[in-house]
Design an enzyme around this catalytic site. Sequence first.
Site, short mmCIF file in Angstrom:
data_model
loop_
_atom_site.label_atom_id
_atom_site.label_comp_id
_atom_site.label_asym_id
_atom_site.label_seq_id
_atom_site.Cartn_x
_atom_site.Cartn_y
_atom_site.Cartn_z
CG ASN A 40 -1.90 -1.14 1.23
OD1 ASN A 40 -2.43 -1.51 0.18
ND2 ASN A 40 -2.13 -1.72 2.38
CG HIS A 85 -10.77 -2.45 7.26
ND1 HIS A 85 -10.35 -2.76 8.53
CD2 HIS A 85 -9.78 -2.87 6.43
CE1 HIS A 85 -9.15 -3.32 8.48
NE2 HIS A 85 -8.79 -3.41 7.21
CD GLU A 141 -13.34 0.90 4.07
OE1 GLU A 141 -12.21 1.13 3.56
OE2 GLU A 141 -13.72 -0.24 4.37
CB SER A 175 -9.16 -1.79 1.79
OG SER A 175 -10.06 -2.72 2.39
CG ASP A 191 -11.34 3.53 7.40
OD1 ASP A 191 -10.36 3.95 6.77
OD2 ASP A 191 -11.34 2.45 8.02
CG HIS A 250 -6.93 2.02 1.41
ND1 HIS A 250 -5.80 1.28 1.13
CD2 HIS A 250 -7.56 1.37 2.42
CE1 HIS A 250 -5.76 0.23 1.93
NE2 HIS A 250 -6.80 0.25 2.72
CE LYS A 271 -3.82 0.97 4.83
NZ LYS A 271 -3.96 0.72 6.27
#
Length: 380
Positions: free
Chosen positions: A43, A129, A168, A172, A197, A200, A232
């Site tokens: 990542n 997640h 998110e 992910s 969240d 990423h 990440k």
Amino acid sequence: MPFNLSLSEREAAGLKRSLPVIDRVSGRQLWANGKGYLNFAGNDYLGFSQAPQLRVAAEAAAREFGVGAVASPLVVGHQAIHRTLESELADWLGLEAVLLFSSGFSANQAVIKALLGKGHWLWQDRLNHASLQEAGALSPARMQRFAHNDMAALAAKIKPEAGLIVSEGVFSMDGDQGDWQGLAQVAEQSRNWLMIDDAHGLGVLGKQGKGTLSEQGVAAEKVQITMGTFGKALGVSGAFIGGSRELIEYLHNHARSYVYSTHLPPPQTAAILAAVRLVQKADDQRDQLCERVQQFRQGVAGLPFELLPSATAIQPLIVGDEHRTLRLAAQLRESGCWVGAIRPPTVPKGSARLRITLSAAHTREDVQRLVGVLHRSLPR
């Protein structure tokens, strides 16, 4: 013993996980058992894990402060370097205050368990997640999951002023983005809190790498809780929760994994701080990452498996069968390309995949090599 049966069943189903031992890893390469591979499984989206600025900052902090924080934050673990990082993070992202955690998993668990009680509701995107799903399951709040990015489904389930909506920034395993305009609208209309969240998305998306909200033009104040990670795009490790000063002060007192954990080591904190400063000026790396993503997607057009519609560094190629996914990952590895083989329960049954991740550190030739290996490995 029951767990032995469980492991044998997992192995027969192609679901057993194994722990690889990596000699050394970077944004574009890794070495295992003395052999080098192109790394398409990590990542490190901007290649910052190898940035000299981060190394210098970590080494200087180790000399000045030592290698450990020696205590939890509320004892004597919270040092001036932690406060500097919190302040610069807040300024960068337009947040009132920030709280540092050792990992995104612990940050997500801490905030959900600290904020939600028996009388609250928690609404989660079905593809959130595992840290969010598990936190919801362990919380006394009543949790409902809604269909992925389906705002109509969420609006049909929502109750006014009853709790928290969580989704998110970038998912992910699928690589697509949450619908943050829609989420903000549902949250505002129902008068519920909203949490992102953005593990990423941070550093990769938006102006100065501010993340998914910036990318989608959603004002930071419309989202009461922001979680981001440093492992990440920033190339280090750790995480933070950001929001109002009142929220952060509440978490100082109620977030158990914060209160009862040793604080981030000073060298790690210094490296994160260097990454925060670097990422804001990393437009060239973000542009290069976009070029690699476009090159990859064009290169794999015509392969027999579904490539999910992702414009981010996460490029999932759906295989379906778990055993076939493992075989394909092994073939790629034999050809010098290390790719993640992701299977249930991490992803839904029937959607086992090669999770291919790209980095600004990858060259055009690296991606050409991966594409060529995929075409030779996958049947037409």
